[in-house]
Design an enzyme around this catalytic site. Sequence first.
Site, short mmCIF file in Angstrom:
data_model
loop_
_atom_site.label_atom_id
_atom_site.label_comp_id
_atom_site.label_asym_id
_atom_site.label_seq_id
_atom_site.Cartn_x
_atom_site.Cartn_y
_atom_site.Cartn_z
N HIS A 13 43.92 45.57 32.27
CA HIS A 13 43.21 44.60 33.14
C HIS A 13 43.28 43.23 32.49
O HIS A 13 42.59 42.96 31.50
CB HIS A 13 41.75 45.01 33.34
CG HIS A 13 41.02 44.13 34.30
ND1 HIS A 13 40.35 44.61 35.39
CD2 HIS A 13 40.84 42.78 34.35
CE1 HIS A 13 39.80 43.62 36.07
NE2 HIS A 13 40.09 42.49 35.45
N HIS A 15 43.88 38.76 33.15
CA HIS A 15 44.12 37.54 33.94
C HIS A 15 44.95 36.58 33.09
O HIS A 15 44.58 36.29 31.95
CB HIS A 15 42.79 36.84 34.27
CG HIS A 15 41.85 37.70 35.06
ND1 HIS A 15 41.78 37.65 36.43
CD2 HIS A 15 40.95 38.64 34.67
CE1 HIS A 15 40.86 38.53 36.85
NE2 HIS A 15 40.36 39.14 35.80
N ARG A 17 46.45 33.70 34.89
CA ARG A 17 46.55 32.49 35.72
C ARG A 17 48.02 32.17 36.01
O ARG A 17 48.87 33.05 35.96
CB ARG A 17 45.84 31.29 35.07
CG ARG A 17 44.45 31.59 34.52
CD ARG A 17 43.49 32.19 35.50
NE ARG A 17 42.16 32.37 34.89
CZ ARG A 17 41.26 33.20 35.33
NH1 ARG A 17 41.48 33.99 36.37
NH2 ARG A 17 40.07 33.28 34.74
N LYS A 99 44.17 45.48 43.98
CA LYS A 99 42.85 45.11 43.48
C LYS A 99 41.89 44.82 44.63
O LYS A 99 42.21 44.05 45.54
CB LYS A 99 42.99 43.87 42.58
CG LYS A 99 41.67 43.35 42.02
CD LYS A 99 41.05 44.30 41.01
CE LYS A 99 39.65 43.89 40.62
NZ LYS A 99 39.55 43.11 39.40
N HIS A 136 36.61 45.90 41.59
CA HIS A 136 35.54 45.08 41.01
C HIS A 136 34.24 45.61 41.61
O HIS A 136 33.92 45.32 42.76
CB HIS A 136 35.73 43.59 41.32
CG HIS A 136 34.69 42.75 40.66
ND1 HIS A 136 34.94 41.93 39.58
CD2 HIS A 136 33.35 42.63 40.90
CE1 HIS A 136 33.81 41.35 39.19
NE2 HIS A 136 32.83 41.76 39.97
N HIS A 174 36.28 47.19 34.28
CA HIS A 174 35.30 46.55 33.39
C HIS A 174 33.88 47.09 33.63
O HIS A 174 32.98 46.35 34.01
CB HIS A 174 35.32 45.03 33.52
CG HIS A 174 35.45 44.47 34.91
ND1 HIS A 174 34.59 44.79 35.93
CD2 HIS A 174 36.34 43.62 35.45
CE1 HIS A 174 34.94 44.14 37.02
NE2 HIS A 174 36.01 43.44 36.76
N ASP A 247 40.11 42.43 30.49
CA ASP A 247 39.58 41.43 31.42
C ASP A 247 39.56 40.06 30.77
O ASP A 247 38.69 39.24 31.08
CB ASP A 247 38.19 41.82 31.94
CG ASP A 247 37.83 41.04 33.21
OD1 ASP A 247 38.74 40.46 33.84
OD2 ASP A 247 36.64 41.01 33.56
N ALA A 263 32.88 32.16 35.52
CA ALA A 263 32.73 33.43 34.81
C ALA A 263 34.06 33.83 34.20
O ALA A 263 35.09 33.76 34.86
CB ALA A 263 32.28 34.51 35.79
O1 DOR Z 1 34.31 37.18 34.38
C1 DOR Z 1 35.19 37.36 35.20
N1 DOR Z 1 36.25 36.53 35.26
N2 DOR Z 1 35.10 38.38 36.03
C2 DOR Z 1 35.97 38.55 37.04
O2 DOR Z 1 35.83 39.49 37.76
C3 DOR Z 1 37.04 37.55 37.28
C4 DOR Z 1 37.38 36.85 36.07
C5 DOR Z 1 38.21 35.62 36.33
O3 DOR Z 1 39.20 35.69 37.07
O4 DOR Z 1 37.91 34.58 35.74
ZN ZN Z 2 39.03 40.74 35.85
#
Ligand code: DOR
Ligand code: ZN
Length: 344
Positions: A13, A15, A17, A99, A136, A174, A247, A263
């Site tokens: 999992h 990210h 960008r 997702k 999620h 997560h 995550d 977040a």
């Molecule tokens: O804290 C998080 N950041 N939780 C998520 O589900 C998405 C992620 C984000 O893409 O920044």
């Molecule tokens: Zn995530």
Amino acid sequence: MDKITLSRPDDWHLHVRDGDVLKNVIPDTARRFARAIIMPNLKPPVTTVTQALAYRERILAAIPDDCQFEPLMTLYLTDNTSAKEIQLAASNAHVHAVKYYPAGATTNSDSGVSDIKYTYTALEKMEQTGLPLLVHGEVTDPNVDIFDREAVFIESVLEPLLKRFPNLRLVLEHITTAHAVDFVKSMASNVAATITPHHLLMNRNDIFKGGINPHHYCLPILKREAHRTALIEAAISGNPKFFLGTDSAPHSQASKESSCGCAGIYSAHAAIELYAEAFEQANALDKLEAFASFFGPDFYRLPRNTDSITLRRKSWDVPTELPFGNETLIPLRAGQTVAWHLDK
Ligand code: DOR
Ligand code: ZN
């Protein structure tokens, strides 16, 4: 034990960008992990196989020459995802999951699912083809306390969903609560969960220690200590339903340190090292390899990696900030130390 060698882990999992920042964040993951499940919550989201393959090419271009790394792509489920797109995804070698973000649940989730019933034809096709659904697991009802959103989601959305699609292969992403641990344990082997390093190492006090700390704000939000303990127990249990997913979710320093901060916690710069800390604190370093390197590929029906990495007990200083395109990124433990060091 001052040194541990593990089969090379994968991150189930992640990210990363898009655009300029790929070259800043991809190397951190590619130096540690062989593969990663890439989250599709871009702006606009990755909703088609064609978009996922184009995104994959942009990620490949950011991998350092001395690393071998495979991005495992995912699609973003919407109210309009067709069974045909799911079929295309299931038969594509580079797409490994879909997702599900409840609309409005988190960063870039505006195009997410407004009501799960709109996705039934897509889910039916996923159940048929075996393509996993990554969830999620939080309700978005503003009347539900933010600390209860995962537990309420499990009861009100996930249980009925799995009754309707009992063979759907599903990862509750997560997880943050004892409720989630119990739920996943109670289900058959088609239901699994990922656990992040920050939910293993921190509880909700860490958001407020000495003042508000926006860099510890993520979703699902950190929970109380009893839940952290339940996650540790699950991670070290040797139960193959629980495996590694960082995550890691980079945001610029400016967008975190804001009157309405985003977040997400960036952990890719020290991910496997932080898991080693958590497992060591639980006297369970011997359980790290299966959690980090075996159970994920087994669930995703992919081969386990054949090379390895070595970690040494050697404290190192985490930089106070990292480059992030034209901006900066504050990594987890910025300006502090991590107890385990990766041999390069
Ligand atoms: O804290 C998080 N950041 N939780 C998520 O589900 C998405 C992620 C984000 O893409 O920044
Ligand atoms: Zn995530």
